[in-house]
Design an enzyme around this catalytic site. Structure first.
Site, PDB file in Angstrom:
ATOM      1  N   ASP A  67       7.631  -8.641   2.343  1.00 14.05           N
ATOM      2  CA  ASP A  67       7.385  -7.787   1.185  1.00 14.05           C
ATOM      3  C   ASP A  67       6.183  -6.866   1.392  1.00 14.05           C
ATOM      4  O   ASP A  67       6.190  -5.720   0.947  1.00 14.05           O
ATOM      5  CB  ASP A  67       7.165  -8.650  -0.065  1.00 14.05           C
ATOM      6  CG  ASP A  67       8.453  -9.283  -0.569  1.00 14.05           C
ATOM      7  OD1 ASP A  67       9.530  -8.741  -0.263  1.00 14.05           O
ATOM      8  OD2 ASP A  67       8.383 -10.314  -1.260  1.00 14.05           O
ATOM      9  N   ASN A 149       3.999  -2.551  -6.739  1.00  7.34           N
ATOM     10  CA  ASN A 149       3.823  -3.809  -7.466  1.00  7.34           C
ATOM     11  C   ASN A 149       2.817  -3.687  -8.601  1.00  7.34           C
ATOM     12  O   ASN A 149       3.159  -3.864  -9.762  1.00  7.34           O
ATOM     13  CB  ASN A 149       3.372  -4.916  -6.507  1.00  7.34           C
ATOM     14  CG  ASN A 149       4.519  -5.758  -6.002  1.00  7.34           C
ATOM     15  OD1 ASN A 149       5.675  -5.487  -6.309  1.00  7.34           O
ATOM     16  ND2 ASN A 149       4.210  -6.785  -5.228  1.00  7.34           N
TER      17      ASN A 149
END
Length: 306
Positions: A67, A149
């Site tokens: 990620d 994010n």
């Protein structure tokens, strides 16, 4: 999708992802595709070179890693609208990536891309900028920062555990002063990361919204907030002028801020575009598998309760 020029970024210092990258590059070049390949990591940022040296528009970025590797690619490629195919090679959770199992037959993957047999998922991002001066006459002091994010505002000191005092405005209206370890301003994509660890809410990744989560607040009344995507969140660090506060983007340091600085965070004017290969893509299945919810212990199908 036409594949005339492709980026391949692999996790730096990871031999497995490098081998996959070399295999992909060889196969794509055999299909008359120009390939730009390089490592991506804390000390390796290939994207400025990729974008500057491309001889024609980039059709796709293949990102091999976890990620963190994908988050880096999104920050650099989203403004150019380049779709990302992330594959979990050498990563951990893999919330943002396709499983390597979906990628075993790479020639079949290229066929699917050429034949448009895939989906594109567009994810909201945040942008931040730092200003200084009087509230009515602020001047920008940094470039624009992007985050897929979250952004995090936390105090910084090499030898002290500092309690931060952060004043927050939403759309120009003072909401609260937070005393604690900092604030997390997150997208729905980021709500399963740092935000959920700080007891923030999980938001469906198809939403557009902003969540604000205090980190270890000293007041029990300081609770997470979910805001409309069009909101502008402004944060003022207060307190000791000799101590800096750090602005983090997706876990990477963006810049230092001080009292008299203001950070404005809002929805970005670009989206991260992800290629989805899974034919039965379920957000809730992802939560069950990645967060080890009870559903992972039960073999579940959509007809189970019929």
């Amino acid at each position: 999708m036409q594949l005339k020029q492709v980026i391949i970024a692999y996790k730096a210092r990871d031999s497995q992802s490098k081998r996959w990258a070399e295999l992909c590059a060889k196969q794509l070049e055999n299909r008359n595709c120009q390939v730009l390949m390089g490592p991506s990591g804390p000390k390796d940022n290939p994207y400025p070179v990729f974008l500057a040296s491309a001889s024609q528009p980039i059709d796709l970025a293949i990102v091999l890693g976890g990620d963190g590797t994908v988050l880096t690619s999104a920050r650099h490629l989203a403004p150019a609208g380049i779709p990302i195919l992330g594959v979990n090679v050498g990563g951990h959770l893999g919330f943002l990536t396709e499983s390597v199992d979906e990628f075993q037959d790479t020639e079949k993957v290229w066929d699917r891309l050429f034949e448009d047999r895939y989906a594109i998922q567009r994810r909201m991002m945040l942008q931040a900028a730092v200003y200084e001066g009087h509230r009515t006459n602020l001047e920008p002091v940094t470039e624009r920062y992007l985050g897929l994010n979250e952004f995090c505002v936390k105090p910084a000191s090499a030898d002290r555990m500092i309690t931060s005092i952060l004043e927050m405005e939403i759309d120009g209206e003072v909401v609260d002063q937070y005393v604690g370890d900092g604030l997390i301003i997150s997208t729905p994509t980021g709500s399963t990361g740092y935000t959920v660890s700080a007891s923030g809410p999980i938001m469906h990744d198809g939403m557009e919204a902003i969540t604000i989560t205090p980190i270890c607040p000293m007041s029990l009344s300081s609770r997470p907030l979910i805001l409309p995507a069009g909101s502008v969140v402004s944060i003022w660090p207060l307190g000791d002028y000799d101590l800096s506060t750090k602005l983090w983007m997706d876990g990477v340091l963006a810049t230092s801020i001080w009292p008299a600085h203001r950070v404005d965070i809002r929805m970005a004017d670009c989206r991260a575009k992800f290629i989805v290969l899974r034919e039965n893509n379920s957000y809730y299945q992802t939560l069950r598998e990645k967060l080890l919810w009870a559903g992972t212990r039960v073999r579940y199908t959509s007809t189970q309760h019929n």
